[in-house]
Structures are given as C-alpha cells and as structure tokens.
Design a protein around this motif. Structure first.
Motif, mmCIF file in Angstrom:
data_model
loop_
_atom_site.group_PDB
_atom_site.id
_atom_site.type_symbol
_atom_site.label_atom_id
_atom_site.label_comp_id
_atom_site.label_asym_id
_atom_site.label_seq_id
_atom_site.Cartn_x
_atom_site.Cartn_y
_atom_site.Cartn_z
ATOM 1 N N LEU A 111 0.861 -1.288 -0.113
ATOM 2 C CA LEU A 111 -0.015 -0.140 -0.069
ATOM 3 C C LEU A 111 1.021 1.353 -0.112
ATOM 4 C CD1 LEU A 111 -3.082 -0.281 2.589
ATOM 5 C CD2 LEU A 111 -3.142 0.332 -0.087
ATOM 6 N N VAL A 112 0.640 2.177 -1.043
ATOM 7 C CA VAL A 112 1.375 3.571 -0.981
ATOM 8 C C VAL A 112 0.368 4.575 -0.846
ATOM 9 C CG1 VAL A 112 2.984 4.922 -2.302
ATOM 10 C CG2 VAL A 112 3.006 2.402 -2.562
ATOM 11 N N GLY A 113 0.527 5.533 0.068
ATOM 12 C CA GLY A 113 -0.302 6.649 0.187
ATOM 13 C C GLY A 113 0.157 7.781 -0.058
ATOM 14 N N SER A 114 -0.473 8.555 -0.724
ATOM 15 C CA SER A 114 0.331 10.322 -0.987
ATOM 16 C C SER A 114 -0.619 11.220 -0.430
ATOM 17 C CB SER A 114 0.333 10.358 -2.502
ATOM 18 O OG SER A 114 0.821 11.704 -2.782
ATOM 19 N N SER A 115 0.138 11.890 0.353
ATOM 20 C CA SER A 115 -0.337 13.019 1.248
ATOM 21 C C SER A 115 -1.503 12.627 2.277
ATOM 22 C CB SER A 115 -0.873 14.284 0.476
ATOM 23 O OG SER A 115 -1.423 15.410 0.952
ATOM 24 N N ALA A 116 -2.894 12.969 2.175
ATOM 25 C CA ALA A 116 -3.834 12.567 2.730
ATOM 26 C C ALA A 116 -4.285 11.066 2.735
ATOM 27 C CB ALA A 116 -5.412 13.261 2.637
ATOM 28 N N VAL A 131 -1.714 -7.295 2.630
ATOM 29 C CA VAL A 131 -0.798 -6.128 2.987
ATOM 30 C C VAL A 131 0.529 -6.503 3.557
ATOM 31 C CG1 VAL A 131 -0.474 -3.811 3.556
ATOM 32 C CG2 VAL A 131 -2.667 -4.455 2.391
ATOM 33 N N VAL A 132 1.770 -6.465 2.827
ATOM 34 C CA VAL A 132 2.780 -6.915 3.222
ATOM 35 C C VAL A 132 3.787 -5.741 3.708
ATOM 36 C CG1 VAL A 132 2.796 -9.118 2.205
ATOM 37 C CG2 VAL A 132 3.923 -7.273 0.951
ATOM 38 N N GLY A 133 3.492 -4.390 3.243
ATOM 39 C CA GLY A 133 4.205 -3.260 3.762
ATOM 40 C C GLY A 133 3.397 -2.097 3.391
ATOM 41 N N TYR A 134 3.801 -0.940 3.542
ATOM 42 C CA TYR A 134 3.354 0.479 3.581
ATOM 43 C C TYR A 134 4.219 1.284 3.280
ATOM 44 C CZ TYR A 134 1.489 4.838 5.494
ATOM 45 O OH TYR A 134 0.874 5.963 5.760
ATOM 46 N N VAL A 135 3.926 2.235 2.209
ATOM 47 C CA VAL A 135 4.863 3.513 1.859
ATOM 48 C C VAL A 135 4.005 4.723 2.010
ATOM 49 C CG1 VAL A 135 6.298 4.632 0.376
ATOM 50 C CG2 VAL A 135 6.310 2.255 0.368
#
Length: 223
Positions: A111-116, A131-135
């Motif tokens: 999962l990759v989230g930008s700003s909000a 989900v194995v990781g988060y950016v």
C-alpha cells in the motif's frame, strides 16, 4: 496502452455500495513479482484524484510490477461523496485491495499513500491480511493537519508491518522533527527517506515520480 505498460479500467464496488473507478497498470514485459502495488491518491476535497498517481503507476509497471490506482468515493467517475476526515475512504482502500487479491492472484499487496492518502491507507494496512508493507509519501503528521487526520495516526504507528515514510524537508504540513517524534512510538520496522529542500506539493508533482518509483522498489526488495 502507454509506451511502458498496458492500462485497463474497471469498477470496484465497496461493501457499502460505492462504485470506484479503478485502473490497472500492467507491464508490457514479463512480471517480476506477484506483488501488486496499490496507490492511494491525495485529499479528495482538495482535488486529489488517481490521475496524480499515474506517473508513479506507469513507472512501476515499466519496471515489471503491476500497479493499481483508483478514484476514492466522490472523485471523478466514482460514486458517493468524500468524507472530511477520510474514514469512509478506508472502505475504498480495503475494497480495492480485496479486488486485487481476488482478481489478480495478488497474494502480496504493497500500500502506497500520498499526502492525505497516507493516513487513509495507513488505517487500512492491518485490515487486509495480504498487505505486506506500507509506503507513505508526505504523511501529514503536523499539528494543523492532525485536526483532520490525527485519528488515523494510531493505526499505522501500531501496525507491525514494515513501513517507509518519504518526506521533503520543507514539507509545510509536517516538520522533520514532528515526523521523527511520531515515529519514535512506531511498531515494527520503520524506515524514513528525507528529500532535501522539497515541499509537500513539489514532491507530489511529476518531477519526483521517478524518484518515488526508485524508493518504492528499493523498499519492495526488502519485503
């Protein structure tokens, strides 16, 4: 189709009946991994949309990874209305990740989230087994931003899953000190990458897409 990848559009339905306009970016060459990277766009109420994630998504597909973007509720062709604090949008992230695991044989999701999109996706990380990781790209941890997104902080800070926080040193919404103080309490493996002299909205711009792709893939290699 773009030069580096194929792009397919589809609709994903959430558990509360919202229909999300979704795009899948597929490599033209052989896939390198069964990992699928789901990208969550910036704040809907300030004009955030999946188009802002297109450069990163096509860059990832060009490097052999499938990437998925989508318009959260109330944006573009997606139905429903955006929420002020991003809690309804957690359902959107969960629905897209579920669609990925059921339709793309993607048993591993990043999962990759930008700003909000970072606090919203951060709240979904532990709701999805695959989900194995988060950016996070520019997580709004600062005091003013916390009025809107502060209730999301706990979820990602307590998650044991590996995390990478990318931020410009001139972010504006969050200072480097605020980021460091927040991450002191974070569980699991936590990495940070600071981009010197770059503001929040600069980092969201297309000039930094290639750098974001490199950072995401470097982190992916360690999962």
């Amino acid at each position: 189709m773009t030069r580096s990848c194929y792009v397919e559009s589809c609709t994903v339905e959430t558990n509360d009946g919202i229909k999300l306009h979704t795009r899948l970016f597929k490599p033209r060459e052989e896939m390198k991994d069964n990992l699928v990277i789901v990208l969550v766009h910036p704040y809907s109420i300030m004009g955030g949309c999946q188009g802002l994630m297109r450069g990163i998504a096509s860059g990832l597909a060009g490097r052999g990874y499938r990437a998925v973007t989508f318009d959260m509720r109330g944006v573009g062709k997606s139905t429903g209305r955006p929420s002020l604090m991003g809690f309804s949008e957690i359902r959107d992230v969960v629905a897209v990740c579920k669609w990925v695991t059921e339709n793309l044989s993607g048993d591993r999701v990043l999962l990759v989230g930008s700003s909000a999109g970072a606090p919203i996706s951060g709240s979904a990380v532990d709701l999805i087994e695959q989900v194995v990781g988060y950016v996070s790209l520019g997580y709004p941890f600062g005091l003013t931003a916390s009025i809107l997104f502060g209730r999301h902080h706990k979820s990602i800070l307590q998650s044991p899953k590996p995390k990478l926080f990318v931020m410009g040193t001139k972010d504006g919404f969050t200072s480097v000190k605020q980021l460091e103080n927040k991450l002191k309490s974070a569980a699991g493996r936590v990495e940070t990458h600071l981009i010197e002299g770059v503001s929040h909205f600069q980092m969201e711009g297309p000039d930094y897409d290639a750098q974001m792709v490199d950072l995401i893939l470097k982190f992916t290699a360690s999962l």
